[in-house]
Design an enzyme around this catalytic site. Structure first.
Site, PDB file in Angstrom:
ATOM      1  CE1 TYR A  53      -2.944  -2.843   0.397  1.00  0.00           C
ATOM      2  CE2 TYR A  53      -3.723  -2.372   2.592  1.00  0.00           C
ATOM      3  CZ  TYR A  53      -3.611  -3.208   1.580  1.00  0.00           C
ATOM      4  OH  TYR A  53      -4.952  -4.289   2.125  1.00  0.00           O
ATOM      5  CB  SER A 238     -13.855  -5.217  -1.810  1.00  0.00           C
ATOM      6  OG  SER A 238     -14.548  -3.177  -2.178  1.00  0.00           O
ATOM      7  CG  LEU A 240     -19.891  -0.470   2.116  1.00  0.00           C
ATOM      8  CD1 LEU A 240     -19.384   0.966   2.287  1.00  0.00           C
ATOM      9  CD2 LEU A 240     -21.055  -1.325   1.776  1.00  0.00           C
ATOM     10  N   GLY A 241     -17.831  -3.023  -1.974  1.00  0.00           N
ATOM     11  CA  GLY A 241     -17.697  -3.089  -3.338  1.00  0.00           C
ATOM     12  C   GLY A 241     -16.850  -1.950  -3.626  1.00  0.00           C
ATOM     13  N   GLY A 243     -16.856   0.747  -3.438  1.00  0.00           N
ATOM     14  CA  GLY A 243     -17.979   1.939  -3.232  1.00  0.00           C
ATOM     15  C   GLY A 243     -18.878   1.851  -4.217  1.00  0.00           C
ATOM     16  CG  LEU A 245     -22.221  -2.271  -3.421  1.00  0.00           C
ATOM     17  CD1 LEU A 245     -22.252  -3.561  -2.673  1.00  0.00           C
ATOM     18  CD2 LEU A 245     -24.078  -3.498  -3.947  1.00  0.00           C
ATOM     19  N   GLY A 247     -22.788   3.667  -3.642  1.00  0.00           N
ATOM     20  CA  GLY A 247     -23.042   5.540  -4.494  1.00  0.00           C
ATOM     21  C   GLY A 247     -21.968   6.540  -4.478  1.00  0.00           C
TER      22      GLY A 247
END
Length: 247
Positions: A53, A238, A240-241, A243, A245, A247
């Site tokens: 990272y 992840s 929330l996919g 971002g 999922l 929005g």
């Protein structure tokens, strides 16, 4: 905040883990420090990072996220015991990290030492293999035609896995890491590591960190069943996919 056991480790971790992969690209040191402080105030005790990272990965940001966490730890040394800190060794394919080579016993030793230096701490609670040396059905490689398991030399990979476990064992005995885990791996990967650990009296993998969200559910139910019965914690990345999922 709710807490769960981190697999067979016996460690209690918050059900919400603070991810850090954008620190050093989207986030500054000030942002990172504020997010750590806020997370701890909400009862989060679990922080996850990796040597590769910030993300998107690049040579000029390699290790930058660990350094940010290390700066926070240096300024808040009394809180080190309050945090379960997880990091990862990068797998093969990134030319600026060990020439893009495989994870080996030697690379485990050198990478742990380098992460400890960047993190400014004496130990890492959970040290994970970011992805296996063999190609696994992750990072969108699970679609038809992207991977062939019959091309894999099972014995060669098993021998590599034994060498990796032996190096992780050396790090645990030296007090540099407490527990080890997997990431972006499969049921066979879990079970082969567990088999080798039992056969050779080596550390058991206590967790696996894989992508899982409403858009990406390939681990349900087979890998999840494996984790439940082998007492391996499942850490979804992840959720929330990326971002999508939210929005």
């Amino acid at each position: 905040m709710n807490y769960s056991k981190l697999g067979s480790s016996g460690i209690n971790v918050s059900r919400v883990c603070l991810g850090s992969m954008t620190w050093g690209t989207q986030n500054t040191q000030r942002d990172a420090s504020e997010q750590i402080d806020f997370a701890l105030a909400q009862g989060v005790n679990f922080i996850d990072t990796a040597e590769m990272y910030a993300v998107p990965p690049a040579a000029d940001t390699y290790g930058k996220t660990e350094k940010m966490i290390g700066n926070w730890l240096a300024a808040n040394s009394s809180k080190r015991g309050d945090i379960i800190l997880a990091s990862k060794i990068a797998g093969n394919g990134l030319p600026w990290i060990r020439g893009g080579g495989d994870i080996t016993g030697e690379s485990i030793i050198t990478s742990v030492d380098a992460s400890l230096k960047r993190l400014k701490t004496d130990y890492i609670d959970l040290y994970q293999l970011h992805w296996p040396n063999r190609t696994s059905p992750h990072f969108a490689k699970h679609f038809p035609g992207r991977i062939s398991f019959t091309d894999v030399d099972r014995q060669a990979h098993s021998d590599q896995m034994l060498e990796i476990l032996q190096a992780l064992n050396d790090c645990i005995k030296a007090g540099k890491i407490r527990h080890c885990g997997l990431s972006d791996d499969t049921p066979w990967g879990i079970n082969e590591y567990l088999r080798l650990a039992e056969k050779h009296s080596l550390p058991k993998m206590v967790s696996i960190q894989n992508e899982f969200n409403l858009l990406h559910t390939k681990d349900w139910p087979y890998l999840i069943e494996n984790c439940v019965h082998q007492d391996v914690a499942y850490l979804p990345w992840s959720p929330l996919g990326g971002g999508v999922l939210s929005g």
